[in-house]
Enzyme design. Structure first.
Site, PDB file in Angstrom:
ATOM      1  N   HIS A  28       0.740  -1.315   0.032  1.00  0.00           N
ATOM      2  CA  HIS A  28       0.044   0.012   0.113  1.00  0.00           C
ATOM      3  C   HIS A  28       1.033   1.141  -0.043  1.00  0.00           C
ATOM      4  O   HIS A  28       0.678   2.433  -0.599  1.00  0.00           O
ATOM      5  CB  HIS A  28      -1.048  -0.082   1.176  1.00  0.00           C
ATOM      6  CG  HIS A  28      -2.002  -1.257   1.138  1.00  0.00           C
ATOM      7  ND1 HIS A  28      -2.462  -1.534   2.146  1.00  0.00           N
ATOM      8  CD2 HIS A  28      -2.607  -1.779  -0.138  1.00  0.00           C
ATOM      9  CE1 HIS A  28      -3.567  -2.575   1.703  1.00  0.00           C
ATOM     10  NE2 HIS A  28      -3.236  -2.696   0.373  1.00  0.00           N
ATOM     11  N   HIS A  72      -7.887  -7.524  -7.839  1.00  0.00           N
ATOM     12  CA  HIS A  72      -8.411  -8.434  -6.600  1.00  0.00           C
ATOM     13  C   HIS A  72      -8.499  -7.487  -5.491  1.00  0.00           C
ATOM     14  O   HIS A  72      -7.497  -7.406  -4.823  1.00  0.00           O
ATOM     15  CB  HIS A  72      -7.047  -9.363  -6.451  1.00  0.00           C
ATOM     16  CG  HIS A  72      -6.953 -10.419  -7.549  1.00  0.00           C
ATOM     17  ND1 HIS A  72      -6.367 -10.226  -8.591  1.00  0.00           N
ATOM     18  CD2 HIS A  72      -7.216 -11.865  -7.533  1.00  0.00           C
ATOM     19  CE1 HIS A  72      -5.989 -11.371  -9.606  1.00  0.00           C
ATOM     20  NE2 HIS A  72      -6.736 -12.103  -8.843  1.00  0.00           N
ATOM     21  N   SER A  76      -6.415  -1.744  -0.630  1.00  0.00           N
ATOM     22  CA  SER A  76      -6.259  -1.043  -1.694  1.00  0.00           C
ATOM     23  C   SER A  76      -7.151  -0.207  -2.330  1.00  0.00           C
ATOM     24  O   SER A  76      -6.952   0.953  -2.790  1.00  0.00           O
ATOM     25  CB  SER A  76      -5.422  -2.082  -2.552  1.00  0.00           C
ATOM     26  OG  SER A  76      -6.071  -3.016  -2.893  1.00  0.00           O
ATOM     27  N   GLU A  96     -13.631  -7.837  -7.829  1.00  0.00           N
ATOM     28  CA  GLU A  96     -13.622  -8.559  -6.836  1.00  0.00           C
ATOM     29  C   GLU A  96     -14.497 -10.063  -7.075  1.00  0.00           C
ATOM     30  O   GLU A  96     -15.660  -9.803  -7.603  1.00  0.00           O
ATOM     31  CB  GLU A  96     -14.361  -8.150  -5.567  1.00  0.00           C
ATOM     32  CG  GLU A  96     -14.389  -9.008  -4.108  1.00  0.00           C
ATOM     33  CD  GLU A  96     -13.176  -9.882  -3.869  1.00  0.00           C
ATOM     34  OE1 GLU A  96     -12.173  -9.415  -3.790  1.00  0.00           O
ATOM     35  OE2 GLU A  96     -13.439 -11.150  -3.475  1.00  0.00           O
ATOM     36  N   ASP A 129     -14.054 -11.987 -12.423  1.00  0.00           N
ATOM     37  CA  ASP A 129     -12.541 -12.415 -12.227  1.00  0.00           C
ATOM     38  C   ASP A 129     -11.500 -11.429 -12.842  1.00  0.00           C
ATOM     39  O   ASP A 129     -11.802 -11.055 -14.120  1.00  0.00           O
ATOM     40  CB  ASP A 129     -12.347 -13.658 -13.290  1.00  0.00           C
ATOM     41  CG  ASP A 129     -11.015 -14.173 -13.352  1.00  0.00           C
ATOM     42  OD1 ASP A 129     -10.259 -13.554 -12.629  1.00  0.00           O
ATOM     43  OD2 ASP A 129     -11.239 -15.342 -14.091  1.00  0.00           O
ATOM     44  N   GLY A 130     -10.684 -11.090 -12.064  1.00  0.00           N
ATOM     45  CA  GLY A 130      -9.893  -9.775 -12.426  1.00  0.00           C
ATOM     46  C   GLY A 130      -9.095 -10.078 -13.611  1.00  0.00           C
ATOM     47  O   GLY A 130      -8.938  -9.189 -14.304  1.00  0.00           O
ATOM     48  N   ASP A 154      -3.145  -8.142  -7.096  1.00  0.00           N
ATOM     49  CA  ASP A 154      -2.854  -8.664  -5.777  1.00  0.00           C
ATOM     50  C   ASP A 154      -3.732  -9.964  -5.324  1.00  0.00           C
ATOM     51  O   ASP A 154      -4.637  -9.964  -4.626  1.00  0.00           O
ATOM     52  CB  ASP A 154      -3.258  -7.581  -4.775  1.00  0.00           C
ATOM     53  CG  ASP A 154      -2.965  -7.919  -3.391  1.00  0.00           C
ATOM     54  OD1 ASP A 154      -2.234  -8.725  -2.918  1.00  0.00           O
ATOM     55  OD2 ASP A 154      -3.612  -7.057  -2.705  1.00  0.00           O
TER      56      ASP A 154
END
Ligand SMILES: C[S@@+](CC[C@H](N)C(=O)[O-])C[C@H]1O[C@@H](n2cnc3c(N)ncnc32)[C@H](O)[C@@H]1O
Length: 279
Positions: free
Chosen positions: A18, A41, A95, A113, A138-139, A159
């Site tokens: 971060h 994510h 984040s 997400e 799905d990222g 991430d």
């Protein structure tokens, strides 16, 4: 899919990740032009550091808790802690909320997400942030659809939870594919200690894919691996980030904070850190 970030939010890995994200966004904000943040994510956005989950692992106490107890901090840790404090005591922003808090009116955030409950919580956290949009999905699949961003200036955070054996390879492939669509993007790929041996091999793949500006940051907090409880993975001891197109001055900024973080967040003897250009 068992991973829940509530057990880990605010740990040393989050602090490093971060702080790097804040540094990159601050850099992009130096220009008046709009920017985009894509968080593939995202998690639920805000975490209670006194929750049963957080107390069970005490990772937040040994991470952000130790940092908040310092009377002064160097460099980018100062704006990062200001953002964390702005969420109130006992709350830690993930984040997407850190990014949302930093955006200007013309900037944009897309946070993806996969887990339905985490997504619902995230969506609620975006009330009051009109520049932020939560996507349920799905990222890896959504990322190419979002590139190139209309702003032509963007940072992408990847991430993943690393539950799957091939997660690092998927992340690296996602960076390479995204770079083909949007070569000027800044990409941040987070990885845990268990992926360290793969990073060097990946550097070659990035070069072959035409990615010539990349930085690797490794930090080991010297943790002694906890005795392995039945069915549980050993405690994470180290973490790292792979950055593609790091902004000018980013490496110096990280060099200014890593020794401090190594000392404040050390969990055992032999804490160390390294910044390597992947050329
Ligand atoms: C490490 S956490 C994210 C933490 C967040 N980026 C932060 O820094 O606060 C990983 C998140 O990814 C979610 N996830 C797992 N697989 C996913 C996928 N394929 N696409 C999008 N999200 C996923 C998990 O539910 C979890 O909330």
């Amino acid at each position: 899919m068992n991973y829940r970030h509530a057990y880990h939010a605010g740990n040393f890995a989050d602090v490093v990740k971060h702080a790097a994200l804040v540094s990159v966004i601050l850099h992009l904000k130096k220009k008046d032009k709009p920017l985009a943040v894509i968080d593939t994510h995202a998690g639920r956005g805000v975490y209670d550091t006194a929750s049963a989950e957080a107390e069970k692992t005490s990772e937040a106490a040994d991470g952000i808790g130790r940092l908040l107890a310092q009377s002064s901090v160097p460099g980018v840790l100062s704006p990062y802690l200001d953002i964390v404090r702005s969420f109130g005591e006992g709350r830690y922003p993930g984040s997407p909320l850190i990014a949302a808090r930093m955006l200007r009116g013309s900037d944009r955030l897309v946070a993806i997400e996969f887990h339905p409950e985490e997504y619902e919580l995230l969506k609620k956290q975006f009330t009051g942030f009109p520049q932020a949009r939560a996507l349920h999905g799905d990222g890896y699949r959504e990322l190419p659809r979002l590139l190139p961003p209309r702003e032509r200036r963007a940072v992408v955070l990847i991430d993943p939870p690393y539950e799957r054996e091939d997660e690092f390879a998927r992340g690296a492939e996602a960076v390479i594919a995204a770079h083909r669509r949007f070569a000027n993007g800044i990409y941040i790929l987070w990885y845990p200690a268990k992926m360290l041996p793969l990073v060097s091999a990946t550097a070659g793949e990035l070069l072959n894919a035409g990615i010539h500006s990349a930085l690797r940051i490794d930090i080991d907090f010297g943790a002694k691996p906890a005795p392995r409880a039945e069915g549980r993975a050993p405690a994470m001891t180290a973490t790292g980030l792979l950055l593609v197109n790091p902004p000018f001055g980013f490496a110096d900024e990280m060099a200014a904070i890593l020794p401090f973080l190594s000392s404040v967040l050390a969990q055992g003897l032999g804490a160390s850190h390294r910044i390597t250009a992947l050329a």
